[in-house]
Write a protein that holds these residues in place. Structure first.
Motif, PDB file in Angstrom:
ATOM      1  N   LEU A 215      26.139  -7.528  36.632  1.00  0.00           N
ATOM      2  CA  LEU A 215      25.077  -8.209  35.894  1.00  0.00           C
ATOM      3  C   LEU A 215      25.147  -9.718  36.103  1.00  0.00           C
ATOM      4  O   LEU A 215      24.166 -10.359  36.459  1.00  0.00           O
ATOM      5  CB  LEU A 215      25.222  -7.876  34.411  1.00  0.00           C
ATOM      6  CG  LEU A 215      24.194  -8.445  33.465  1.00  0.00           C
ATOM      7  CD1 LEU A 215      22.894  -7.702  33.620  1.00  0.00           C
ATOM      8  CD2 LEU A 215      24.677  -8.326  32.039  1.00  0.00           C
ATOM      9  N   SER A 216      26.335 -10.292  35.897  1.00  0.00           N
ATOM     10  CA  SER A 216      26.394 -11.748  35.970  1.00  0.00           C
ATOM     11  C   SER A 216      26.672 -12.257  37.379  1.00  0.00           C
ATOM     12  O   SER A 216      26.234 -13.336  37.732  1.00  0.00           O
ATOM     13  CB  SER A 216      27.431 -12.287  34.984  1.00  0.00           C
ATOM     14  OG  SER A 216      28.677 -11.710  35.234  1.00  0.00           O
ATOM     15  N   SER A 220      22.268 -11.876  38.507  1.00  0.00           N
ATOM     16  CA  SER A 220      21.883 -13.246  38.138  1.00  0.00           C
ATOM     17  C   SER A 220      21.637 -14.144  39.350  1.00  0.00           C
ATOM     18  O   SER A 220      20.586 -14.777  39.439  1.00  0.00           O
ATOM     19  CB  SER A 220      22.922 -13.872  37.207  1.00  0.00           C
ATOM     20  OG  SER A 220      22.829 -13.314  35.923  1.00  0.00           O
ATOM     21  N   ASN A 223      18.463 -13.022  41.242  1.00  0.00           N
ATOM     22  CA  ASN A 223      17.264 -13.445  40.519  1.00  0.00           C
ATOM     23  C   ASN A 223      16.969 -14.918  40.763  1.00  0.00           C
ATOM     24  O   ASN A 223      15.835 -15.305  40.993  1.00  0.00           O
ATOM     25  CB  ASN A 223      17.436 -13.221  39.004  1.00  0.00           C
ATOM     26  CG  ASN A 223      17.315 -11.762  38.608  1.00  0.00           C
ATOM     27  OD1 ASN A 223      17.964 -11.312  37.688  1.00  0.00           O
ATOM     28  ND2 ASN A 223      16.486 -11.002  39.322  1.00  0.00           N
ATOM     29  N   TYR A 232      13.930 -15.584  33.704  1.00  0.00           N
ATOM     30  CA  TYR A 232      14.276 -14.909  32.443  1.00  0.00           C
ATOM     31  C   TYR A 232      13.428 -15.420  31.280  1.00  0.00           C
ATOM     32  O   TYR A 232      12.977 -14.645  30.441  1.00  0.00           O
ATOM     33  CB  TYR A 232      15.768 -15.076  32.124  1.00  0.00           C
ATOM     34  CG  TYR A 232      16.682 -14.523  33.181  1.00  0.00           C
ATOM     35  CD1 TYR A 232      16.282 -13.453  33.979  1.00  0.00           C
ATOM     36  CD2 TYR A 232      17.945 -15.052  33.386  1.00  0.00           C
ATOM     37  CE1 TYR A 232      17.113 -12.944  34.954  1.00  0.00           C
ATOM     38  CE2 TYR A 232      18.787 -14.536  34.359  1.00  0.00           C
ATOM     39  CZ  TYR A 232      18.370 -13.487  35.142  1.00  0.00           C
ATOM     40  OH  TYR A 232      19.198 -12.980  36.098  1.00  0.00           O
ATOM     41  N   PHE A 247      11.588  -9.316  39.983  1.00  0.00           N
ATOM     42  CA  PHE A 247      12.781  -8.685  39.439  1.00  0.00           C
ATOM     43  C   PHE A 247      13.130  -7.413  40.205  1.00  0.00           C
ATOM     44  O   PHE A 247      14.288  -7.152  40.514  1.00  0.00           O
ATOM     45  CB  PHE A 247      12.599  -8.395  37.942  1.00  0.00           C
ATOM     46  CG  PHE A 247      13.869  -8.012  37.249  1.00  0.00           C
ATOM     47  CD1 PHE A 247      14.759  -8.986  36.825  1.00  0.00           C
ATOM     48  CD2 PHE A 247      14.203  -6.682  37.050  1.00  0.00           C
ATOM     49  CE1 PHE A 247      15.954  -8.640  36.205  1.00  0.00           C
ATOM     50  CE2 PHE A 247      15.400  -6.330  36.427  1.00  0.00           C
ATOM     51  CZ  PHE A 247      16.270  -7.311  36.008  1.00  0.00           C
ATOM     52  N   PHE A 401      21.944 -13.896  32.847  1.00  0.00           N
ATOM     53  CA  PHE A 401      21.128 -12.856  32.229  1.00  0.00           C
ATOM     54  C   PHE A 401      21.587 -12.513  30.809  1.00  0.00           C
ATOM     55  O   PHE A 401      20.798 -12.479  29.874  1.00  0.00           O
ATOM     56  CB  PHE A 401      21.205 -11.614  33.114  1.00  0.00           C
ATOM     57  CG  PHE A 401      20.276 -10.506  32.731  1.00  0.00           C
ATOM     58  CD1 PHE A 401      19.045 -10.389  33.342  1.00  0.00           C
ATOM     59  CD2 PHE A 401      20.647  -9.563  31.783  1.00  0.00           C
ATOM     60  CE1 PHE A 401      18.185  -9.351  33.004  1.00  0.00           C
ATOM     61  CE2 PHE A 401      19.799  -8.527  31.442  1.00  0.00           C
ATOM     62  CZ  PHE A 401      18.571  -8.421  32.059  1.00  0.00           C
ATOM     63  N   ASP A 402      22.889 -12.269  30.656  1.00  0.00           N
ATOM     64  CA  ASP A 402      23.337 -11.742  29.355  1.00  0.00           C
ATOM     65  C   ASP A 402      23.345 -12.784  28.249  1.00  0.00           C
ATOM     66  O   ASP A 402      23.523 -12.466  27.084  1.00  0.00           O
ATOM     67  CB  ASP A 402      24.693 -11.044  29.459  1.00  0.00           C
ATOM     68  CG  ASP A 402      25.654 -11.710  30.405  1.00  0.00           C
ATOM     69  OD1 ASP A 402      26.856 -11.553  30.229  1.00  0.00           O
ATOM     70  OD2 ASP A 402      25.189 -12.413  31.330  1.00  0.00           O
ATOM     71  N   MET A 405      19.061 -12.661  27.391  1.00  0.00           N
ATOM     72  CA  MET A 405      18.359 -11.453  26.957  1.00  0.00           C
ATOM     73  C   MET A 405      18.971 -10.860  25.681  1.00  0.00           C
ATOM     74  O   MET A 405      20.147 -11.030  25.417  1.00  0.00           O
ATOM     75  CB  MET A 405      18.443 -10.405  28.075  1.00  0.00           C
ATOM     76  CG  MET A 405      17.644 -10.796  29.295  1.00  0.00           C
ATOM     77  SD  MET A 405      15.877 -10.783  28.910  1.00  0.00           S
ATOM     78  CE  MET A 405      15.226 -11.558  30.388  1.00  0.00           C
ATOM     79  N   VAL A 410      20.486  -6.118  27.548  1.00  0.00           N
ATOM     80  CA  VAL A 410      21.724  -6.311  28.308  1.00  0.00           C
ATOM     81  C   VAL A 410      22.441  -4.974  28.498  1.00  0.00           C
ATOM     82  O   VAL A 410      22.847  -4.624  29.608  1.00  0.00           O
ATOM     83  CB  VAL A 410      22.652  -7.323  27.602  1.00  0.00           C
ATOM     84  CG1 VAL A 410      24.000  -7.384  28.293  1.00  0.00           C
ATOM     85  CG2 VAL A 410      22.014  -8.701  27.591  1.00  0.00           C
ATOM     86  N   THR A 413      20.640  -2.850  30.964  1.00  0.00           N
ATOM     87  CA  THR A 413      20.764  -3.358  32.330  1.00  0.00           C
ATOM     88  C   THR A 413      22.113  -2.988  32.926  1.00  0.00           C
ATOM     89  O   THR A 413      22.205  -2.601  34.096  1.00  0.00           O
ATOM     90  CB  THR A 413      20.608  -4.892  32.357  1.00  0.00           C
ATOM     91  OG1 THR A 413      19.475  -5.247  31.572  1.00  0.00           O
ATOM     92  CG2 THR A 413      20.407  -5.396  33.766  1.00  0.00           C
TER      93      THR A 413
END
Lengths: 441, 292
Positions: A215-216, A220, A223, A232, A247, A401-402, A405, A410, A413
Motif C-alpha cells: 500500500l505505502s 502510493s 499513484n 487522493y 487509479f 494513501f493510508d 483515506m 485502507v 485496499t
C-alpha cells in the motif's frame, strides 16, 4: 479537505547550512530542577501516563524511548508511567481506548491521518498552540508539521520524516546481471525486472503479510508517478474515482509486476523483517520498503554486503516526477484534553525535551530524517548517510494513501492488493469497484 | 433429596456469585453487542440508528459467507480429525504396550499446553516457502514441483491451517478419552475376550459404546472450539491473503477494529452466535438420534 498537501522537505539538515537558533526555553533548565531538596519535604512527582509503541531495544523507536528516559533523569519531579503496545496492535488499541474515552495523559500518534483527525475532532485531545512559541519557525518549519495540525489547531510535533518508498538493491547481483546504473524510467525498470527473472533471480522482496507495505511502498508511488500529487484529495472530494483510469492503471501495473514474477512467491505470507532477511541473504536483487527499512538492513547486513539506494522511477507519460515522493511525518506525542494545569505544565516540559535540537540529533543518529533544521551529527550511520544522499533530489512530500483515506478504505485496499498479487486472485477493476463502494459508505 | 429441597435458597446463594460474574462478563456483552449491531457507528461519532441494515449488508457480504465456510472446514477437520485420532491414541496408550509409559502421553499432550502464539510461529517456520521444513524436505526428495507457498495459496491455506489445529488439539481429546477408558471395568473386557471379541472388534463393539457419552461431550467441545478459532489464524495469516483464511472471529475483528465499523462488527458477532448456536443444536439432535 482542501488543504494543499505538498510540503517542502529541505535537505538542509544534511547540508548543515543551518545553525539552529535555540530559544532559551528550547533547552529548558533540565539540570537543576533537583535542587532545593534539603529542608523541605519531598514533593510527590507529577505522574503522566503515556501510551506508546516505544521500547528500548526496538530499532525503530529505541531512540525515542531513550530520549524519554533522559527526560525522566533530568526531571525527577515528573514521572512517566509508560504503557508499551506493539506497533502492529497500536492502531486498534488507540482507536478503542479513544472510543471508550480512556486515553492516557500523553498519547503517541504514530502518524497523522484519518484516525488521528477523528480523535482530535471528537475533542479528546488538547491543542498545543499556546506552547508553539517554544519552537521557532526557522528551527521547525510549520510546513513540516502539518500532519499534526487539524482544522488549524496544532496537536503535536512529529519526531521524524519518512519516505514511503526506497528501493534497496544488492549491488553485486545487479552488477553481475549487467546493471551498473539503476533505471530512471518505469519502462526500463520493468525490462530489468523481466531480465532478472529470466536469469533466475527473484527481482524484488516484499513482506506484505500485514498488507501495509504494498500500500505505502508500491501503490502510493505509482499513484504519484501516474497522476501527480493530488489524486487522493480528488478521490475524496468526488472529483475523481477509484474506478477512474488513473487509479486503475496503478492497480494494473501492480498486477502486471506480480504476473511477471517480480516478487517473492510468498510476499503475502511473510512480514517485512523476513523479507529484509531474504534480501540480505542474497536471495533477491531488490527490497522495497519505506526509508525506515534502512535500520534493519544496517543492523543485520553482512560486512561485505553492498547496498544501493534508488528512487522510484519516472513514468514517462505520467504527471508525477522523481523529485516528489509519498511520505509521512511520524512519532508525535499528543496531549489528553482532560489534563489539569500541573499535568499540562509537565507535559509541556516533556514536549520541549522530546523535540529539542539534542533529541532531534539523537533521532538522526538512529537513522531517521527529521522535520527540524538541525545539524547532522558527525557520527551518523554511513549507510543512512548514503541513503539520504540518494534521496537528496526529492524536494516535495505528498501524503501516503493510508494517511488520507478513511480506515475502511485502507483495510479494503490492503486486502485488494493482496488479491491482485495472488495467483488467480482479483482483477484490478473488481478491486477498484470494491474501494469505490467502501468510500461511498 | 428432601433436605436438598429445603435448602434451595442456600444452593441458590451458592450459585449467585458465579451467576453474577457470568452475567457481567458474558451475557451483558452479548446483549450490548446485539444493541450496537443496530447502529452505524465508527466508535467516535454519535451512533446513527441503522435498524437491520447491517444484517442486510451482511447477507450480501461474500467475505462473511467465505469466513463462515472456513469455520465449517475447521469444524469438519476438528470433529473428523481430532476425535478419531485422539481416540486411536488413547486406545494405543491404554494398551499393554504403553500403559506404564508416561512419556508418550506427555509428548502427545504437549501441543495443548504450548501457547498458541508459539505454535503459530513454529508452524509458520515449517510452512515458510523459502526455508521451511516442509518445502526443504520435499526438495530434498526431488519433489521440487510439490514445494508450495503453503500459507499464501488461497486454495490451500485454510486446509494447511486445519492441519495445525488438528495437531494442536488431538492431545486434549486423547487425555479425555484416556480418562474414560480407565473407567471401563476390566471384567467386561475379559468377558468380551472370552467371547472372542479381540482387537478392533472389541474396541468398536464394546469400548466405544461404553465411553459414548464422553465422545459426544468431546464433539460438542470440538465444534464450539472450532467456531471460536481466532488466535492461531490471527498470528499465522491474519485472515489473508485477501480474506482467504478469514474465519468469523477474525473477520469480525478486522471489520470492527481495522475498518472501525463497530456496528457492522457487532452484527457479525451476533450472526456468529446464531450460527454457532444452530450448529450445536444440530449436533445435539444428531447425537440423540444416534444414541437411540
Amino acid at each position: 479537505m482542501k488543504i494543499k498537501w505538498t510540503k517542502k522537505i529541505g535537505t538542509s539538515m544534511l547540508v548543515a547550512a543551518m545553525i539552529a537558533v535555540l530559544s532559551a526555553c528550547g533547552q529548558s533548565n533540565n539540570a537543576d530542577t533537583a535542587s532545593g531538596q534539603s529542608g523541605e519535604a519531598k514533593k510527590e512527582p507529577v505522574v503522566l501516563s503515556f501510551m506508546t509503541t516505544w521500547s528500548e531495544n526496538d530499532p525503530f523507536t529505541g531512540v525515542y524511548y531513550k530520549n524519554a528516559m533522559a527526560f525522566q533523569e533530568a526531571n525527577p519531579d515528573i514521572k512517566l508511567d509508560i504503557e508499551t503496545i506493539p506497533y502492529n496492535d497500536y492502531p486498534v488499541k488507540l482507536s478503542t481506548t479513544a472510543a471508550a474515552g480512556k486515553l492516557t495523559d500523553l498519547i503517541l500518534m504514530i502518524g497523522g491521518g484519518s484516525t488521528f483527525e477523528q480523535i482530535a475532532r471528537s475533542g479528546a485531545l488538547m491543542p498545543i498552540d499556546d506552547m508553539m512559541g517554544n519552537w521557532k519557525e526557522d528551527f521547525l518549519p510549520s510546513s513540516k508539521i502539518k500532519e499534526f495540525n487539524v482544522d488549524g489547531k496544532q496537536y503535536g510535533i512529529p519526531g521524524e520524516v519518512s519516505y514511503a518508498t526506497v528501493i534497496f538493491y544488492n549491488k553485486k547481483i545487479m552488477k553481475d546481471a549487467g546493471y551498473t546504473e539503476f533505471p530512471k524510467t518505469y519502462e526500463a525498470f520493468k525490462a530489468m525486472v523481466k531480465d532478472l527473472k529470466a536469469k533466475n533471480i527473484t527481482p524484488i522482496a516484499y513482506g506484505n503479510k500485514t498488507g501495509s507495505v504494498l500500500l505505502s511502498s508500491l501503490l502510493s508511488p505509482l499513484n504519484e508517478r501516474i497522476s501527480g500529487p493530488d489524486l487522493y484529495a480528488k478521490i475524496k472530494s468526488g472529483e475523481q474515482k477509484f474506478t477512474g483510469p488513473d487509479f486503475i492503471n496503478a492497480l494494473k501495473d501492480i498486477k502486471e509486476l506480480s504476473d511477471m514474477g517480480a516478487f517473492n512467491v510468498d510476499l503475502n505470507s511473510i512480514d517485512n523483517v523476513q523479507a529484509t532477511n531474504l534480501f540480505l541473504s542474497g536471495n533477491t536483487a531488490m527490497y522495497v520498503d519505506g526509508s525506515w527499512g534502512v535500520k534493519q538492513i544496517s543492523m543485520d547486513k553482512a560486512a561485505d554486503f553492498e547496498v544501493g539506494f534508488a528512487v522510484f522511477p519516472q513514468i514517462e507519460e505520467g504527471k508525477g516526477s522523481m523529485s516528489t515522493m509519498p511520505g509521512a511525518t511520524n512519532q508525535g506525542v499528543v496531549l489528553n484534553a482532560k489534563l489539569d494545569e500541573t499535568k499540562k505544565a509537565a507535559a509541556e516540559k516533556f514536549l520541549q525535551f522530546m523535540y529539542s535540537e539534542q533529541s532531534y540529533q539523537n533521532i538522526i543518529r538512529s537513522g531517521n530524517m527529521v522535520p527540524a533544521n538541525v545539524e547532522a551529527p558527525a557520527d551518523i550511520d554511513p549507510l543512512f548517510k548514503e541513503m539520504t544522499g540518494a534521496l537528496a533530489d526529492v524536494k516535495e512530500v505528498t501524503p501516503v494513501f493510508d494517511i488520507v483515506m478513511p480506515a475502511t478504505v485502507v483495510a479494503a485496499t490492503k486486502n485488494g492488493l493482496q488479491g491482485l498479487t495472488t495467483p488467480g486472485g482479483s482483477a484490478p477493476e473488481a478491486v477498484a469497484e470494491e474501494l469505490q463502494k467502501e468510500l461511498g459508505q | 433429596m428432601e433436605i436438598l429441597l429445603r435448602r434451595k435458597w442456600i444452593i441458590a446463594a451458592g450459585l449467585l456469585p458465579a451467576l453474577l460474574i457470568y452475567t457481567l462478563f458474558s451475557v451483558y456483552p452479548i446483549l450490548s453487542s446485539i444493541y450496537f449491531s443496530l447502529f452505524k457507528w465508527d466508535g467516535f461519532s454519535p451512533k446513527q440508528w441503522h435498524g437491520l441494515q447491517n444484517y442486510v449488508n451482511l447477507i450480501g457480504d461474500g467475505v462473511f459467507w467465505q469466513s463462515i465456510r472456513n469455520n465449517l472446514y475447521f469444524v469438519l477437520f476438528s470433529v473428523l480429525g481430532e476425535i478419531p485420532l485422539g481416540l486411536y491414541l488413547a486406545i494405543m496408550l491404554n494398551g499393554k504396550l504403553f500403559r506404564r509409559d508416561g512419556i508418550f502421553r506427555t509428548v502427545f499432550f504437549m501441543p495443548v499446553v504450548i501457547s498458541t502464539i508459539v505454535v503459530s510461529l513454529i508452524w509458520n517456520m515449517f510452512y515458510n516457502y523459502q526455508f521451511g521444513l516442509v518445502n526443504t524436505a520435499l526438495r530434498a526428495f526431488g519433489l521440487d514441483h510439490w514445494a508450495q507457498n503453503w500459507l499464501g495459496n488461497p486454495k490451500l491455506a485454510i486446509f494447511v491451517l486445519c492441519i495445525v489445529v488438528v495437531w494442536q488439539y488431538t492431545g486434549l481429546y486423547m487425555v479425555i478419552f484416556l480418562a474414560a477408558l480407565q473407567n471401563v471395568p476390566s471384567e467386561v473386557l475379559e468377558a468380551a475376550e472370552l467371547d472372542g471379541a479381540v482387537g478392533f472388534k472389541r474396541t468398536w463393539n464394546i469400548v466405544v459404546p461404553i465411553i459414548a457419552d464422553t465422545i459426544f461431550a468431546s464433539v460438542v467441545l470440538c465444534i464450539s472450539g472450532a467456531l471460536r478459532a481466532f488466535d492461531l489464524i490471527f498470528i499465522m495469516t491474519n485472515g489473508g491473503p485477501n480474506h482467504s483464511t478469514e474465519v468469523g472471529a477474525t473477520y469480525m475483528f478486522a471489520q470492527t477494529f481495522n475498518s472501525m465499523k463497530y456496528g457492522y462488527g457487532s452484527a457479525i458477532s451476533t450472526a456468529i452466535i446464531i450460527i454457532s448456536f444452530g450448529l450445536i443444536m444440530i449436533s445435539q439432535f444428531m447425537m440423540r438420534s444416534l444414541k437411540r
